[in-house]
Scaffold this active site. Structure first.
Site, short mmCIF file in Angstrom:
data_model
loop_
_atom_site.label_atom_id
_atom_site.label_comp_id
_atom_site.label_asym_id
_atom_site.label_seq_id
_atom_site.Cartn_x
_atom_site.Cartn_y
_atom_site.Cartn_z
N THR A 240 30.98 37.07 32.33
CA THR A 240 32.06 38.05 32.33
C THR A 240 32.89 37.90 33.60
O THR A 240 32.47 37.27 34.57
CB THR A 240 31.53 39.49 32.30
OG1 THR A 240 30.97 39.82 33.57
CG2 THR A 240 30.50 39.67 31.21
N ASP A 241 34.05 38.50 33.62
CA ASP A 241 34.77 38.69 34.87
C ASP A 241 34.15 39.89 35.58
O ASP A 241 33.27 40.58 35.04
CB ASP A 241 36.26 38.89 34.61
CG ASP A 241 37.12 38.46 35.79
OD1 ASP A 241 36.61 38.45 36.94
OD2 ASP A 241 38.29 38.14 35.59
N TYR A 242 34.61 40.15 36.79
CA TYR A 242 34.06 41.18 37.67
C TYR A 242 34.03 42.54 36.96
O TYR A 242 35.07 43.09 36.62
CB TYR A 242 34.94 41.26 38.92
CG TYR A 242 34.32 41.89 40.13
CD1 TYR A 242 33.87 41.12 41.19
CD2 TYR A 242 34.22 43.27 40.24
CE1 TYR A 242 33.34 41.71 42.33
CE2 TYR A 242 33.68 43.86 41.37
CZ TYR A 242 33.24 43.08 42.41
OH TYR A 242 32.71 43.66 43.55
N GLY B 52 33.32 43.25 33.99
CA GLY B 52 33.93 43.19 32.67
C GLY B 52 33.19 44.01 31.62
O GLY B 52 33.82 44.56 30.71
#
Length: 765
Positions: free
Chosen positions: A288-290, A292
């Site tokens: 995931t992104d930060y 997410g």
């Protein structure tokens, strides 16, 4: 057994044997890896498997903190699969030691970092790098970045960012490769190859392709905002760079923040499994992104347990910072909201990445202190950065051949970016050595020596409003110092310098953090206080060269009309000043070409060359016609089109010569032009090939980039440049999402940019 049953068994065995033969055989090394990981996972508890899916940010902890921090306890307890935002061999080695010596399973960690456009040696921002149009240079920049990052203990980079963007309001346009799917695909593949190599040596690191998917199409150019488009557009215009990176062997993918078809990408099984794995054959892991996963709560997808299960079931393998997996998956397993098969899949993919990196064989593979001393920010690396930066600059205007400058007389160097170490790098320069960047002033001194005199004046702050300037500049750049003088006082000083100068070099534009994450704007002009300075300088009558720093396409109408020479240098990186001086004084002839269209004003956005026609298109060369698709107040034309860039020399294109006017499926034809350097300088020209499908089962763009070659010619030299055109170059995704080339008539264009081209035609049969 009856005879008929024997026949059925025989035929079944025949079919099974045939299907087994068509399956790709497992290599000896893969079989060895699979056995190793299966044996390892058989010994792991569910908690330890879930722990491998957790990616917290460590912060840049000291070696002394390694054993006492909260992170270290989680590592000992098997609750961490990797860390990011920590750098340095000593620190990383200390943390890795906890994992492989003090945890039950002794599984090594991944160490990631946002190595976006270089490590200590910083290259141009990605948007600038894309203007080089040279894939060898792009790959070389990623190779240098991988060498330096790995020498500092890092083995995973959250790059390349391959999002297509056609909206300069979006701050993260600076991190990508512009508006075009074909060019973006070439760059994506080159970056992956540069970072990863064969993922064997201790200077090869894992790439992470981001942000999957469609992040660059956020509504209103506002970061993290909703994205909504048809699947036809996804497949034809936005998906290709992601797929190109997968085809190049990218080891990992990062999910985007935006929603796709009403579901946040982090929870989209269609994106993460149906397309990425089943259609494209991706074999790596997805992170995931930060935060997410928890951010899906605000999207309205449920509580943390619900969205964590949604993400895992969709095909997410690693949770960055959110700790939704760590805190809820075991409960969801008990409640049958996720299955052990999904946890095992994710765990296996993370472990495979570690195995392929060689961390199980040597957890300290990337912790060689001698490499860090020799291979980081070396003279050789800085020379590569200098050369590539100079290639990225785009000459937008050069009336009366103001450039190149003479290495004599008096030069007035004016502007807030003239002697500014911190703003040479651009956004996402997390490992940059800010005190060692080469400023424009220093670069000019290095090239000129005592041949010319340089006078300086700041002339302006970035913005007139101090509170607004803090928002734009000081969030990540506390070293910036605002000049307390009034605008009038600063301009007055600048004009005194201008009076004494033969030529004025105005270093003006954006600061590093004007673009990047969470840096969206609604005004894409040069800030007013700097424009006031520029207007005052123009009134002196002295020749003015605008050295433009920017991380996005800007609206430069006034500048185009009133400033004789404009050199767009983006944010060039560590060797900014040296590279700028090389081009200003003609030691390097500029050859950069725009990878994103520059509009006349923000009201034209989104503006891009590969647009569709309407049923009422405006005739070429016209401005306004009632009941046609146009504006009352401005033409449809860009200020500078995609692919645009001038040179100190001039190039002439012959008419296109086709080997045949008919292309048969399975065959190729060639399209060629003779390119001639008709000027006084040696120079490089990017010859660009575009194709238009005149009749399709769905509407098709007015032209699409399908090839390019960067050609170096001496003054007076000519060369024939040839492109092969095949059926594959004509394929697109139709309404049924089938990748097809439809028989019919096509136009072919070859030229110096997307607007200024020669034209011919052929038929596909």
């Amino acid at each position: 057994m009856k005879r008929v049953n024997i026949l059925v068994v025989f035929l079944t065995l025949l079919v099974l044997n045939g299907s087994a033969q068509t399956k790709k055989p497992v290599s000896t090394e893969d079989a060895k890896m699979n056995t190793f990981i299966s044996n390892l996972m058989a010994k792991m508890t569910v908690d330890e498997k879930i722990g491998q899916l957790n990616l917290p940010s460590s912060g840049d902890i000291t070696t002394g903190q390694a054993n006492s921090s909260d992170i270290s306890k989680k590592i000992r307890d098997g609750q961490v699969g990797g860390l990011f935002n920590i750098k340095g061999v000593d620190k990383i080695k200390a943390v890795q030691k906890i994992a492989v010596e003090n945890s039950r399973m002794k599984i090594p960690l991944l160490f990631g970092m946002d190595v976006i456009h270089g490590y200590n040696t910083v290259f141009p921002i990605p948007l600038g790098m894309s203007c080089v149009w040279d894939m060898n240079a792009v790959q070389k920049s990623a190779r240098v970045a991988a060498i330096e990052a790995s020498a500092s203990g890092i083995n995973w980079t959250f790059s390349p960012m391959v999002d297509i963007s056609r909206d300069p309001r979006w701050g993260r346009i600076s991190e990508g490769s512009g508006e075009d799917a074909y060019l973006g695909s070439q760059i994506a593949a080159a970056m992956v190859k540069g970072y990863q190599g064969k993922i064997q040596a201790n200077n090869e690191i894992l790439a992470c392709v981001k942000h999957y998917a469609l992040y660059g199409a956020a509504e209103a150019g506002r970061d993290y905002n909703t994205t909504d488009m048809s699947k036809v557009r996804m497949y034809n215009e936005y998906f290709p760079p992601y797929k190109a990176a997968v085809d190049a062997g990218a080891a990992s993918i990062m999910a985007s923040f935006n929603e796709v078809d009403g579901i946040p990408a982090t929870g989209s099984k269609w994106l993460m499994t149906d397309v990425l794995r089943n259609q494209w054959g991706f074999k790596g892991f997805v992170v995931t992104d930060y935060t997410g996963i928890p951010e899906m709560i605000a999207h309205g997808m449920g509580d943390l347990q619900t969205v964590s299960a949604l993400a895992l079931n969709a095909g997410i393998d690693m949770d960055m910072v959110g700790e939704g997996f760590l805190g809820t998956l075991k409960k969801s397993l008990t409640e049958k909201k996720v299955g052990i098969a999904q946890i095992d899949r994710a765990c296996r993919l993370v472990l495979q990445a570690k195995y392929k990196l060689g961390l199980f064989a040597d957890p300290y593979k990337f912790c060689n202190a001698e490499r860090a001393e020799k291979e980081v920010f070396s003279p050789a690396n800085r020379q590569v950065a200098r050369e590539i930066a100079a290639e990225s600059f785009v000459l937008l205007k050069n009336n009366n051949n103001v450039l190149p400058l003479k290495k004599s007389g008096t030069i007035g160097l004016i502007g807030p970016l003239a002697d500014n170490t911190a703003n040479m790098y651009g956004t996402w320069s997390v490992a940059a050595l800010f005190d060692k960047s080469v400023t424009v002033l220093q670069g000019l001194k290095n090239v000129l020596g005592d041949k010319a005199k340089i006078l300086t004046a700041r002339g302006a702050n970035f913005l007139a409003d101090s509170a607004m300037e803090h928002r734009y500049v000081n969030i990540h750049n506390p070293t910036y110092k605002r000049d307390p003088r009034t605008e009038a006082e600063m301009i007055r000083e600048a004009l005194e310098v201008a009076k004494k100068s033969d030529v004025i070099v105005a270093t003006i534009g954006e600061g590093s953090e004007f673009t990047g994450e969470s840096s969206s704007v609604t005004d894409i002009q040069i800030p007013e206080t700097q424009k006031n300075l520029l207007k005052a300088l123009a009134k002196t009558g002295k020749p003015v060269v605008l050295v433009l720093f920017t991380g996005r396409p800007l609206a430069l109408n006034w500048e185009q009309e009133n400033i004789p020479s404009i050199l767009n240098v983006w944010f060039p990186g560590s060797e900014a000043g040296n590279a700028i001086a090389d081009v200003l004084f003609g030691d390097v002839n500029p050859s950069g070409k725009l990878s994103a269209t520059f509009p006349q004003n923000v009201g034209q956005v989104p503006l891009y060359y590969a647009h569709k026609n309407t049923g009422r298109p405006l005739a070429e060369g016209k401005w306004f016609e009632k009941f046609r698709s146009n504006y009352l107040d401005v033409s449809n034309d860009p200020l500078y089109p995609f692919g645009f860039g001038l040179s100190y020399t001039t190039f002439n294109y012959s008419d296109i010569k086709l080997s045949s006017n008919t292309l048969t499926k399975g065959k190729t034809i060639t399209a060629s032009v003779t390119l001639s350097n008709t000027g006084k300088y040696e120079g490089k020209e990017v010859v660009q090939l575009y194709i238009q499908d005149l009749v399709g089962s769905i509407t098709r763009p007015v032209k699409e980039l399908k090839g390019f070659q960067k050609v170096n010619l001496n003054a007076g030299e000519s060369k024939t440049v040839t492109f092969n055109i095949s059926e594959n170059d004509l394929k697109f995704y139709n309404a049924d999402l089938k990748f097809v080339a439809e028989p019919g008539d096509f136009k072919v264009f070859i030229g110096t940019n997307s607007r200024d081209v020669k034209e011919s035609s052929f038929t596909l049969k």
